[in-house]
Design a protein around this motif. Sequence first.
Motif: not given
Length: 190
Positions: A143-154, A157-169
């Motif tokens: 669960s912790e790894l998923r959470s960390d990996i999820g944060q890292n992936s976001i 992704a923000e760095k790659l996309l250049g924008g912030e993914l703010s929507d929770a869904t």
Amino acid sequence: MNNVIYYLAAEGSEHLPLESGNSILLPKMYDLVWSLIPFVIILLIFWKFVLPAYNKMLQEREDRIEGGLKRAEAQQAEAKAALEKYNAQLADARAEAAEIREQARERGKLIEAEAKEAAEAESRRIVASGEKQLEASRAQVVSELRSDIGQNSISLAEKLLGGELSDATKQSSTIDSFLSELDTVAPAGK
């Protein structure tokens, strides 16, 4: 005294009074009578008083001896009966002791079996508890790894996309898709 002897001799008697002498085997009649009378009196006194007392004393002594023998036989019989009783009690005690030992052995085996069973149950409980803790720890780490990996992936992704993914869904769907791709990639990498 000599004169008397001469006088009697002079009279013309052919025998002197003590000259014929006493027979050793056959005394004179007056000696027999006077000796027999005291003998009979002593015999009657002895017969009447001494002999019954002596017989009574002998009888009492015989009774005491017979009574002593009977008492000794009775005591010997009692001692023999007591010995037999003691031996019987001793045999009973030995049999009872053997039975108690056998019961103690059986009880010891039962206790040993119960202790083994309890130890095995405790061992199984400890192993099951360890497995539950391990599973819970694993679930927590995942669960912790998923959470960390999820944060890292976001963040990535923000760095790659250049924008912030703010929507929770959006974040949630992005994380889930990334993790599912990771799950499919991880076994192939192994």
